[in-house]
Design a protein around this motif. Structure first.
Motif, mmCIF file in Angstrom:
data_model
loop_
_atom_site.group_PDB
_atom_site.id
_atom_site.type_symbol
_atom_site.label_atom_id
_atom_site.label_comp_id
_atom_site.label_asym_id
_atom_site.label_seq_id
_atom_site.Cartn_x
_atom_site.Cartn_y
_atom_site.Cartn_z
ATOM 1 N N ILE A 23 0.854 -1.184 0.000
ATOM 2 C CA ILE A 23 0.000 0.000 0.000
ATOM 3 C C ILE A 23 0.893 1.238 0.000
ATOM 4 C CG2 ILE A 23 -1.753 1.301 1.254
ATOM 5 C CD1 ILE A 23 -2.619 -1.369 2.524
ATOM 6 N N VAL A 25 1.084 5.369 0.156
ATOM 7 C CA VAL A 25 0.304 6.488 0.669
ATOM 8 C C VAL A 25 0.991 7.786 0.259
ATOM 9 C CG1 VAL A 25 -0.598 7.615 2.735
ATOM 10 C CG2 VAL A 25 -0.470 5.132 2.643
ATOM 11 N N THR A 50 -5.439 12.508 1.221
ATOM 12 C CA THR A 50 -4.486 11.401 1.213
ATOM 13 C C THR A 50 -4.939 10.395 0.170
ATOM 14 O OG1 THR A 50 -4.141 11.705 3.580
ATOM 15 C CG2 THR A 50 -3.384 9.635 2.627
ATOM 16 N N LYS A 51 -3.997 9.964 -0.666
ATOM 17 C CA LYS A 51 -4.281 8.951 -1.686
ATOM 18 C C LYS A 51 -3.588 7.669 -1.258
ATOM 19 C CE LYS A 51 -2.936 7.770 -6.363
ATOM 20 N NZ LYS A 51 -2.142 8.200 -7.504
ATOM 21 N N MET A 52 -4.347 6.580 -1.179
ATOM 22 C CA MET A 52 -3.766 5.273 -0.883
ATOM 23 C C MET A 52 -3.937 4.396 -2.118
ATOM 24 S SD MET A 52 -4.670 4.390 3.086
ATOM 25 C CE MET A 52 -6.382 4.101 2.771
ATOM 26 N N ASP A 53 -2.860 3.768 -2.534
ATOM 27 C CA ASP A 53 -2.885 2.863 -3.677
ATOM 28 C C ASP A 53 -2.525 1.473 -3.167
ATOM 29 O OD1 ASP A 53 -2.525 1.376 -5.983
ATOM 30 O OD2 ASP A 53 -1.484 2.979 -7.047
ATOM 31 N N GLN A 57 -5.754 -0.400 -6.606
ATOM 32 C CA GLN A 57 -7.040 0.130 -6.152
ATOM 33 C C GLN A 57 -6.770 1.422 -5.394
ATOM 34 O OE1 GLN A 57 -10.234 -1.036 -6.702
ATOM 35 N NE2 GLN A 57 -10.821 0.885 -5.780
ATOM 36 N N GLU A 58 -7.164 2.555 -5.982
ATOM 37 C CA GLU A 58 -6.899 3.848 -5.373
ATOM 38 C C GLU A 58 -8.055 4.276 -4.488
ATOM 39 O OE1 GLU A 58 -6.108 6.479 -8.617
ATOM 40 O OE2 GLU A 58 -4.105 5.695 -8.891
ATOM 41 N N THR A 59 -7.717 4.773 -3.302
ATOM 42 C CA THR A 59 -8.687 5.297 -2.354
ATOM 43 C C THR A 59 -8.223 6.679 -1.928
ATOM 44 O OG1 THR A 59 -9.093 3.067 -1.515
ATOM 45 C CG2 THR A 59 -9.843 4.877 -0.146
ATOM 46 N N TYR A 60 -9.164 7.621 -1.870
ATOM 47 C CA TYR A 60 -8.842 8.983 -1.469
ATOM 48 C C TYR A 60 -9.557 9.304 -0.162
ATOM 49 C CZ TYR A 60 -7.034 9.545 -6.151
ATOM 50 O OH TYR A 60 -6.313 9.393 -7.297
ATOM 51 N N GLN A 61 -8.838 9.927 0.762
ATOM 52 C CA GLN A 61 -9.417 10.372 2.025
ATOM 53 C C GLN A 61 -9.364 11.891 2.039
ATOM 54 O OE1 GLN A 61 -7.647 8.678 5.529
ATOM 55 N NE2 GLN A 61 -8.316 10.362 6.808
#
Length: 128
Positions: A23, A25, A50-53, A57-61
């Motif tokens: 992961i 960040v 914050t972008k987590m890859d 699979q990218e997730t943005y907070q």
């Protein structure tokens, strides 16, 4: 319970563990985030993003306090300003997302975004 004292895990240890799990960040230098629903817009000015890859699979907070507006109400001037200033200035991150999703070149992805007023989904649909 987890490592001494008050605050839980050390942020450096947490980052190390996330890297081991594949992961990545990244903190993004976002100026504004807008979430549009059918009825409202949530506008975050200068949010912490914050972008987590996690293996593709990218997730943005998004952290911040949004201003809530009715969709399409009273901000026509702001929309016009955004459109004028954004003309030809599609964010590189958006271009990268469209190019990655469709396999298109960055130039083609940028053109599709410009044709669709920066709408990621419409740009992807145009190129697929």
């Amino acid at each position: 319970m987890f490592g001494g004292g008050g605050g839980g895990l050390d942020p450096r240890k947490m980052e190390q563990m996330m890297k081991q799990m594949g992961i990545d960040v990244d903190e993004l230098d976002a100026k504004e985030v807008i979430i549009r629903t059918e009825d409202t817009e949530l506008v975050f000015d200068n949010p912490d993003v914050t972008k987590m890859d996690a293996r593709g699979q990218e997730t943005y907070q998004v952290i911040g306090s949004p201003e809530e507006r009715e969709a399409g109400s009273g901000n026509a001037g702001a929309s016009a300003d955004v459109t004028d200033s954004a003309a030809g200035e599609i964010p590189d991150a958006d271009v990268e997302i469209v190019a990655t999703r469709t396999g298109a070149s960055e130039d083609d992805a940028r053109a599709a975004l410009e044709n669709n007023d920066g709408d990621l989904a419409a740009a992807v649909e145009e190129l697929e």
